[in-house]
Design an enzyme around this catalytic site. Structure first.
Site, PDB file in Angstrom:
ATOM      1  N   HIS A 250      -0.942  -2.039   4.352  1.00  8.81           N
ATOM      2  CA  HIS A 250      -2.318  -2.183   3.848  1.00  8.81           C
ATOM      3  C   HIS A 250      -3.215  -2.558   5.020  1.00  8.81           C
ATOM      4  CE1 HIS A 250      -5.740  -3.628   1.461  1.00  8.81           C
ATOM      5  NE2 HIS A 250      -5.212  -2.931   0.475  1.00  8.81           N
ATOM      6  N   GLU A 309      -0.019  -0.169  -4.951  1.00 10.64           N
ATOM      7  CA  GLU A 309       0.335   1.143  -5.503  1.00 10.64           C
ATOM      8  C   GLU A 309       1.792   1.227  -5.926  1.00 10.64           C
ATOM      9  OE1 GLU A 309      -2.137   2.750  -6.117  1.00 10.64           O
ATOM     10  OE2 GLU A 309      -3.434   3.274  -4.460  1.00 10.64           O
TER      11      GLU A 309
HETATM   12  N1  ACO Z   1       5.338   3.500   6.350  1.00 10.41           N
HETATM   13  C1  ACO Z   1       5.706   3.602   7.655  1.00 10.41           C
HETATM   14  N2  ACO Z   1       4.926   3.249   8.671  1.00 10.41           N
HETATM   15  C2  ACO Z   1       3.718   2.783   8.374  1.00 10.41           C
HETATM   16  C3  ACO Z   1       3.262   2.638   7.045  1.00 10.41           C
HETATM   17  C4  ACO Z   1       4.141   3.012   6.024  1.00 10.41           C
HETATM   18  N3  ACO Z   1       3.797   2.910   4.720  1.00 10.41           N
HETATM   19  N4  ACO Z   1       2.011   2.144   7.040  1.00 10.41           N
HETATM   20  C5  ACO Z   1       1.674   1.963   8.334  1.00 10.41           C
HETATM   21  N5  ACO Z   1       2.708   2.349   9.122  1.00 10.41           N
HETATM   22  C6  ACO Z   1       2.785   2.269  10.589  1.00 10.41           C
HETATM   23  C7  ACO Z   1       2.020   3.394  11.257  1.00 10.41           C
HETATM   24  O1  ACO Z   1       2.845   4.520  11.448  1.00 10.41           O
HETATM   25  C8  ACO Z   1       1.647   2.731  12.563  1.00 10.41           C
HETATM   26  O2  ACO Z   1       2.795   2.717  13.371  1.00 10.41           O
HETATM   27  P1  ACO Z   1       2.660   2.843  14.971  1.00 10.41           P
HETATM   28  O3  ACO Z   1       1.899   1.623  15.405  1.00 10.41           O
HETATM   29  O4  ACO Z   1       4.082   2.899  15.409  1.00 10.41           O
HETATM   30  O5  ACO Z   1       1.901   4.111  15.225  1.00 10.41           O
HETATM   31  C9  ACO Z   1       1.355   1.284  12.155  1.00 10.41           C
HETATM   32  O6  ACO Z   1       2.141   1.058  10.974  1.00 10.41           O
HETATM   33  C10 ACO Z   1      -0.090   1.002  11.832  1.00 10.41           C
HETATM   34  O7  ACO Z   1      -0.576   2.068  11.016  1.00 10.41           O
HETATM   35  P2  ACO Z   1      -2.120   2.268  10.621  1.00 10.41           P
HETATM   36  O8  ACO Z   1      -2.293   3.596   9.991  1.00 10.41           O
HETATM   37  O9  ACO Z   1      -2.962   1.931  11.798  1.00 10.41           O
HETATM   38  O10 ACO Z   1      -2.299   1.128   9.573  1.00 10.41           O
HETATM   39  P3  ACO Z   1      -3.460   0.993   8.542  1.00 10.41           P
HETATM   40  O11 ACO Z   1      -3.607  -0.455   8.279  1.00 10.41           O
HETATM   41  O12 ACO Z   1      -4.678   1.731   8.910  1.00 10.41           O
HETATM   42  O13 ACO Z   1      -2.838   1.739   7.264  1.00 10.41           O
HETATM   43  C11 ACO Z   1      -2.334   2.390   5.088  1.00 10.41           C
HETATM   44  C12 ACO Z   1      -2.951   1.300   5.972  1.00 10.41           C
HETATM   45  C13 ACO Z   1      -3.181   3.668   5.173  1.00 10.41           C
HETATM   46  C14 ACO Z   1      -2.356   1.886   3.643  1.00 10.41           C
HETATM   47  C15 ACO Z   1      -0.896   2.668   5.546  1.00 10.41           C
HETATM   48  O14 ACO Z   1      -0.147   1.482   5.525  1.00 10.41           O
HETATM   49  C16 ACO Z   1      -0.193   3.750   4.731  1.00 10.41           C
HETATM   50  O15 ACO Z   1      -0.402   4.930   4.993  1.00 10.41           O
HETATM   51  N6  ACO Z   1       0.642   3.363   3.710  1.00 10.41           N
HETATM   52  C17 ACO Z   1       1.326   4.323   2.904  1.00 10.41           C
HETATM   53  C18 ACO Z   1       0.406   4.889   1.823  1.00 10.41           C
HETATM   54  C19 ACO Z   1       0.042   3.853   0.774  1.00 10.41           C
HETATM   55  O16 ACO Z   1       0.893   3.120   0.269  1.00 10.41           O
HETATM   56  N7  ACO Z   1      -1.262   3.807   0.445  1.00 10.41           N
HETATM   57  C20 ACO Z   1      -1.803   2.892  -0.561  1.00 10.41           C
HETATM   58  C21 ACO Z   1      -2.443   1.710   0.098  1.00 10.41           C
HETATM   59  S1  ACO Z   1      -3.035   0.529  -1.054  1.00 10.41           S
HETATM   60  C22 ACO Z   1      -4.618   1.029  -1.415  1.00 10.41           C
HETATM   61  O17 ACO Z   1      -5.256   1.694  -0.667  1.00 10.41           O
HETATM   62  C23 ACO Z   1      -5.220   0.649  -2.740  1.00 10.41           C
END
Ligand code: ACO
Length: 371
Positions: A250, A309
């Site tokens: 998140h 979620e």
């Molecule tokens: N699984 C694996 N790796 C992940 C995940 C995940 N669910 N989420 C983040 N990461 C990793 C990224 O690959 C990145 O790795 P790196 O540094 O090696 O490149 C690091 O964590 C940071 O990722 P960002 O995209 O910068 O993190 P951000 O905080 O912007 O992302 C998000 C938040 C979009 C929710 C992300 O965690 C994600 O895509 N989760 C999966 C989808 C999901 O569950 N969405 C619902 C969110 S809840 C809501 O919006 C109501």
């Protein structure tokens, strides 16, 4: 420049506070876990709109007011039928039908907010039935908001347990700080535009997969994993090929999303009624533990924890909803927060107008000196 306005505080609000480090969500003074499972949706909507919970007589009047606004106009019904004929996704149908709510009405913020809150479940429920070849069911004014949504979807009065589970879900997602759709709504009405324009924009923002898109994929993941003993290999493989694990991570929460605990409990209670749902819930709890362990190992220091979620998927599927209707159902809860935010923004009466860094060329000349 703060890309995506990350970390920028853009407004003050009395509506909700998201503490991502401590994993706390406060809704108008109440911790989400103390409010969502116990209050009615109408009480929560009143709390957001009025800043305090209603007295019993105010609660009754508020419920009656909302119930009296459920029926859709002929024009809105026509849009819903046209959208179903084109088989658009439910969020598109909602985004097309919401603007019609202003047709034939004088602009009035509180009145528009009440109509929007009351109408969202009717729009989504009616659309879902028509899309699936079933006729709409007439609105009922004798059912509370959450029960009425289930009645609109399934054409039958839900049990108290099912209505409570949906109500807990709608309350849990009613507001969440300055998320993208809420911000979009506030930007729109900061021009002194109207409530219906604001919530129409919010629906458009929520439609995008980065905002409202994960609960369907969470179910796909659980169905693919099938049994707890396959979870670790499955999660490792997803990460190896560069895919994300749905329902984890998140932008704000660096610990478990507090809404996950509320919805895990709701899913647990709801699942006891059917063996299939109980098995899915037990599998989900096991997959959650495995995914957290593997994410910590493969993505150290990222603090990827369970988000809202993950358990949303379990609650909504145990209620018999299909993944295609999940985001539109989310909107039926978030509409209360959107409306409260746009009214708060109106009171603030300050145009939101950030600046941008220009990175294009300068000094270009037209050939021949004219356009
Ligand atoms: N699984 C694996 N790796 C992940 C995940 C995940 N669910 N989420 C983040 N990461 C990793 C990224 O690959 C990145 O790795 P790196 O540094 O090696 O490149 C690091 O964590 C940071 O990722 P960002 O995209 O910068 O993190 P951000 O905080 O912007 O992302 C998000 C938040 C979009 C929710 C992300 O965690 C994600 O895509 N989760 C999966 C989808 C999901 O569950 N969405 C619902 C969110 S809840 C809501 O919006 C109501």
């Amino acid at each position: 420049m703060a890309e995506g306005l990350d970390g920028v505080v853009a407004t003050a609000t009395r509506l909700s506070d998201v503490d991502g480090e401590a994993g706390r969500l406060t809704i108008a003074g109440y911790a989400v876990e103390d409010l969502a499972p116990y209050a009615s949706f109408e009480e929560v909507a009143y709390l957001l709109l009025q800043g305090r919970l209603p007295e019993p007589s105010e609660h009754v009047r508020f419920m009656q007011d909302l119930a009296g606004r459920r029926a859709l106009s002929r024009a809105a019904l026509a849009v819903v039928h046209e959208a179903a004929a084109a088989k658009v996704p439910p969020m598109d149908a909602l985004r097309m039908a919401v603007p019609i709510l202003s047709l034939g009405r004088e602009e009035n913020p509180v009145d528009d907010a009440m109509t929007a809150i009351a109408s969202f479940p009717t729009i989504v429920g009616t659309y879902w039935r028509v899309l699936n070849g079933r006729g709409p069911v007439p609105v009922r004014s004798d059912l509370p908001h959450a029960a009425h949504y289930l009645h609109q979807l399934f054409g039958a009065e839900p049990s108290a347990d099912r209505a409570r589970a949906l109500e807990t879900y709608l309350n849990t997602v009613c507001d969440h700080g300055l998320n993208a759709s809420t911000f979009a709504a506030r930007v729109i009405v900061s021009t002194r535009s109207d409530v219906i324009s604001g919530v129409t924009g919010a629906v458009g923002a929520l439609k995008g997969p980065l905002h409202g898109g994960a609960p369907g994929p969470v179910l796909d993941m659980l169905k693919d994993i099938k049994s707890a003993d396959r979870a670790e290999a499955w999660v490792r493989n997803e990460l190896k090929v560069g895919r994300r694990i749905m329902g984890f991570g998140h932008r704000v929460y660096k610990v478990r999303d507090p809404r996950a605990a509320v919805l895990s409990k709701a899913a647990d209670e709801l699942s006891s009624a059917a063996l299939e749902n109980r098995q899915l819930y037990d599998l989900a709890r096991s997959v959650e533990q495995t995914a957290l362990k593997v994410l910590d190992e493969v993505k150290p220091g990222r603090n990827l924890r369970t988000n809202v979620e993950f358990f949303t998927a379990l609650v909504l599927q145990a209620l018999g909803l299909e993944p295609k209707s999940f985001v539109a159902t989310f909107a039926c809860g978030r509409i209360a927060g959107w409306c409260a935010h746009v009214i708060e923004q109106h009171a603030e009466d300050h145009l939101i107008r950030p600046q941008s860094d220009y990175v294009g060329p300068r000094g270009l000349k037209l050939k021949g000196g004219s356009a």
